[in-house]
Motif scaffolding. Sequence first.
Motif, PDB file in Angstrom:
ATOM      1  N   ASN A  58       0.831  -1.206   0.000  1.00 24.58           N
ATOM      2  CA  ASN A  58       0.000   0.000   0.000  1.00 24.58           C
ATOM      3  C   ASN A  58       0.866   1.256   0.000  1.00 24.58           C
ATOM      4  O   ASN A  58       0.566   2.228  -0.702  1.00 24.58           O
ATOM      5  CB  ASN A  58      -0.931   0.004   1.206  1.00 24.58           C
ATOM      6  CG  ASN A  58      -1.996  -1.051   1.121  1.00 24.58           C
ATOM      7  OD1 ASN A  58      -2.439  -1.418   0.036  1.00 24.58           O
ATOM      8  ND2 ASN A  58      -2.409  -1.578   2.258  1.00 24.58           N
ATOM      9  N   ASN A  61       2.259   1.971  -3.469  1.00 25.78           N
ATOM     10  CA  ASN A  61       1.276   2.654  -4.325  1.00 25.78           C
ATOM     11  C   ASN A  61       1.232   4.148  -4.022  1.00 25.78           C
ATOM     12  O   ASN A  61       1.159   4.972  -4.938  1.00 25.78           O
ATOM     13  CB  ASN A  61      -0.105   2.031  -4.160  1.00 25.78           C
ATOM     14  CG  ASN A  61      -0.179   0.657  -4.761  1.00 25.78           C
ATOM     15  OD1 ASN A  61       0.540   0.332  -5.698  1.00 25.78           O
ATOM     16  ND2 ASN A  61      -1.049  -0.178  -4.225  1.00 25.78           N
ATOM     17  N   ARG A  64       4.341   5.916  -5.382  1.00 21.51           N
ATOM     18  CA  ARG A  64       4.216   6.106  -6.837  1.00 21.51           C
ATOM     19  C   ARG A  64       3.282   7.276  -7.152  1.00 21.51           C
ATOM     20  O   ARG A  64       3.520   8.035  -8.097  1.00 21.51           O
ATOM     21  CB  ARG A  64       3.717   4.824  -7.486  1.00 21.51           C
ATOM     22  CG  ARG A  64       4.775   3.741  -7.508  1.00 21.51           C
ATOM     23  CD  ARG A  64       4.231   2.448  -8.031  1.00 21.51           C
ATOM     24  NE  ARG A  64       5.288   1.432  -8.145  1.00 21.51           N
ATOM     25  CZ  ARG A  64       5.077   0.137  -8.119  1.00 21.51           C
ATOM     26  NH1 ARG A  64       3.839  -0.348  -8.000  1.00 21.51           N
ATOM     27  NH2 ARG A  64       6.077  -0.709  -8.216  1.00 21.51           N
ATOM     28  N   GLU A  65       2.232   7.408  -6.372  1.00 16.44           N
ATOM     29  CA  GLU A  65       1.295   8.529  -6.533  1.00 16.44           C
ATOM     30  C   GLU A  65       2.016   9.857  -6.264  1.00 16.44           C
ATOM     31  O   GLU A  65       1.880  10.818  -7.030  1.00 16.44           O
ATOM     32  CB  GLU A  65       0.137   8.337  -5.545  1.00 16.44           C
ATOM     33  CG  GLU A  65      -1.024   9.254  -5.714  1.00 16.44           C
ATOM     34  CD  GLU A  65      -2.109   8.923  -4.701  1.00 16.44           C
ATOM     35  OE1 GLU A  65      -2.526   9.855  -3.980  1.00 16.44           O
ATOM     36  OE2 GLU A  65      -2.528   7.751  -4.607  1.00 16.44           O
TER      37      GLU A  65
END
Length: 91
Positions: A58, A61, A64-65
């Motif tokens: 999580n 992710n 990366r955002e």
Amino acid sequence: MLIKTEGMPLHEQVFEVLRANYFLNDTADFSRQMGRSRTYLSTLRYNGHSPSTDAYANLLNYLRECYGETEDADLKACLGHYIKRVEEEVV
């Protein structure tokens, strides 16, 4: 921005970098980005544990955002470094 993270566990390093660059406000935000309750980071600290693979996935992710949201080349390089390190934890 330089942040001293030497000797810290990976998840603490990532927390400090994200907080210092205003992607997070506090440990509760970090815990939520890991898909856990707001006290997750505090519990890890208290027990001396590392995040679960699922929590790291999580976090990956979210990193990366954050990477996609910034235009700053130095910050992108820093986030890229941590993305690679967290990827190693997820595998």
